[in-house]
Write a protein that holds these residues in place. Structure first.
Motif, short mmCIF file in Angstrom:
data_model
loop_
_atom_site.label_atom_id
_atom_site.label_comp_id
_atom_site.label_asym_id
_atom_site.label_seq_id
_atom_site.Cartn_x
_atom_site.Cartn_y
_atom_site.Cartn_z
N GLY A 45 92.46 11.19 54.79
CA GLY A 45 91.96 10.08 53.98
C GLY A 45 92.54 8.74 54.38
O GLY A 45 93.13 8.58 55.45
N PRO A 46 92.41 7.76 53.47
CA PRO A 46 92.84 6.39 53.79
C PRO A 46 94.35 6.16 53.74
O PRO A 46 94.83 5.13 54.20
N ASN A 47 95.11 7.08 53.16
CA ASN A 47 96.55 6.91 53.12
C ASN A 47 97.13 6.96 54.53
O ASN A 47 96.58 7.61 55.42
N THR A 48 98.26 6.30 54.72
CA THR A 48 98.99 6.39 55.98
C THR A 48 100.01 7.50 55.82
O THR A 48 100.87 7.43 54.95
N VAL A 49 99.91 8.53 56.63
CA VAL A 49 100.89 9.61 56.62
C VAL A 49 101.52 9.64 58.00
O VAL A 49 100.83 9.84 59.00
N LEU A 50 102.83 9.40 58.04
CA LEU A 50 103.56 9.37 59.30
C LEU A 50 104.50 10.56 59.37
O LEU A 50 105.05 10.99 58.34
N VAL A 51 104.69 11.08 60.56
CA VAL A 51 105.64 12.16 60.78
C VAL A 51 106.53 11.80 61.96
O VAL A 51 106.14 11.06 62.84
N ALA A 52 107.74 12.33 61.92
CA ALA A 52 108.68 12.16 63.04
C ALA A 52 108.90 13.52 63.66
O ALA A 52 109.17 14.50 62.96
N ARG A 53 108.80 13.56 64.99
CA ARG A 53 108.98 14.81 65.72
C ARG A 53 110.04 14.63 66.80
O ARG A 53 110.15 13.58 67.41
N THR A 54 110.79 15.71 67.01
CA THR A 54 111.76 15.73 68.10
C THR A 54 111.01 15.92 69.42
O THR A 54 109.82 16.26 69.41
N PRO A 55 111.69 15.74 70.56
CA PRO A 55 111.03 16.00 71.84
C PRO A 55 110.50 17.45 71.95
O PRO A 55 109.55 17.71 72.67
N GLN A 56 111.11 18.36 71.19
CA GLN A 56 110.65 19.75 71.19
C GLN A 56 109.48 19.95 70.23
O GLN A 56 109.03 21.07 70.04
N ARG A 57 109.01 18.88 69.61
CA ARG A 57 107.85 18.84 68.70
C ARG A 57 108.15 19.38 67.30
O ARG A 57 107.25 19.65 66.53
N ARG A 58 109.41 19.52 66.93
CA ARG A 58 109.75 19.93 65.57
C ARG A 58 109.51 18.74 64.65
O ARG A 58 109.99 17.63 64.90
N VAL A 103 110.51 16.64 61.69
CA VAL A 103 111.81 16.50 61.03
C VAL A 103 111.82 15.46 59.91
O VAL A 103 112.78 15.38 59.16
N ALA A 104 110.77 14.65 59.81
CA ALA A 104 110.72 13.65 58.73
C ALA A 104 109.26 13.26 58.53
O ALA A 104 108.43 13.41 59.42
N MET A 105 108.98 12.76 57.32
CA MET A 105 107.62 12.32 57.02
C MET A 105 107.66 11.30 55.89
O MET A 105 108.65 11.17 55.18
N GLY A 106 106.58 10.57 55.76
CA GLY A 106 106.44 9.60 54.70
C GLY A 106 105.00 9.17 54.57
O GLY A 106 104.21 9.29 55.51
N ARG A 107 104.66 8.70 53.38
CA ARG A 107 103.30 8.26 53.10
C ARG A 107 103.31 6.83 52.59
O ARG A 107 104.24 6.40 51.91
N GLY A 108 102.24 6.13 52.85
CA GLY A 108 102.05 4.81 52.28
C GLY A 108 100.59 4.62 51.90
O GLY A 108 99.70 5.11 52.60
N ARG A 109 100.38 3.95 50.80
CA ARG A 109 99.02 3.65 50.35
C ARG A 109 99.03 2.23 49.83
O ARG A 109 99.86 1.85 49.00
N ILE A 110 98.11 1.41 50.32
CA ILE A 110 98.05 0.02 49.88
C ILE A 110 96.95 -0.12 48.84
O ILE A 110 95.88 0.46 48.97
N ASP A 111 97.23 -0.86 47.77
CA ASP A 111 96.24 -1.00 46.69
C ASP A 111 95.53 -2.36 46.79
O ASP A 111 95.77 -3.14 47.72
#
Length: 157
Positions: A52-65, A67-75
C-alpha cells in the motif's frame, strides 16, 4: 554493522512479521511492560501494508538477514506517523534503531512533523527518540492505551 536499507517488498512480509513480533516481545520482557501494543497483524495484513501507500523500510545484512524495520505514513497535514520501528533483539545497541528512524524520516521529505508512540517503560527507545530531537507530549486525546508515550518533532529541512 554494515546494512543496506531498502523498501520492503510483499515477499518480505513473513520476515517483517517475525522480526516485528521478536522485537516487541523482547522489549516487553526486557522492561516487564505488559502495556506495549499487542501485535495482532496477520501475514496478509503486513503484505497489504507493504503493497500500500505506507513506506515500509527494512535493513538487511550483506548475508540478506532482515535485522531492522520501520514504517512511515504521511497524512493530509504533512505529519509523518512512524510505527513498528524494530531491531532484531540480538543486535540491540548497535545503532540500527537510529539508522532506521533516520531512514523513515528521510523517506518523507515533505513532512512538517514526525510523530510516534512507544511504551512508557521503553527507556532505550525514549532516549533514542529524544537524542534524535523528539519531545514527549501529554496529549490525552491521542492516548492509544495505557502505558504509551507520545513523542513528536518538527521536521528540519
Amino acid at each position: 554493522m554494515a546494512v543496506e536499507i531498502e523498501r520492503a517488498k510483499p515477499a518480505d512480509a513473513g520476515e517483517v512479521l517475525t522480526l516485528q513480533r521478536a522485537a516487541f516481545l523482547s522489549e516487553a520482557q526486557r522492561y516487564d511492560n505488559p502495556h506495549l501494543p499487542m501485535l495482532t497483524e496477520t501475514l496478509d495484513e503486513i503484505a497489504a501494508v507493504i503493497a500500500g501507500p505506507n513506506t515500509v523500510l527494512v535493513a538487511r545484512t550483506p548475508q540478506r538477514r532482515l535485522v531492522a524495520m520501520g514504517r512511515g505514513r504521511i497524512d493530509d497535514h504533512q505529519t509523518c506517523h512512524i510505527a513498528r520501528l524494530g531491531v532484531a533483539p540480538d543486535l540491540r545497541g548497535q545503532g540500527l534503531g537510529w539508522r532506521m528512524l533516520a531512514a523513515v524520516e528521510e523517506a518523507h521529505p515533505t513532512a512538517r512533523r514526525f510523530e510516534l508512540f512507544t511504551g512508557a517503560k521503553s527507556y532505550d527507545n525514549i532516549r533514542l527518540y529524544e537524542r534524535n530531537g523528539y519531545t514527549i507530549f501529554d496529549r490525552h486525546e491521542l492516548q492509544r492505551g495505557p502505558g504509551l508515550v507520545y513523542l513528536a518533532k518538527p521536521a528540519v529541512r
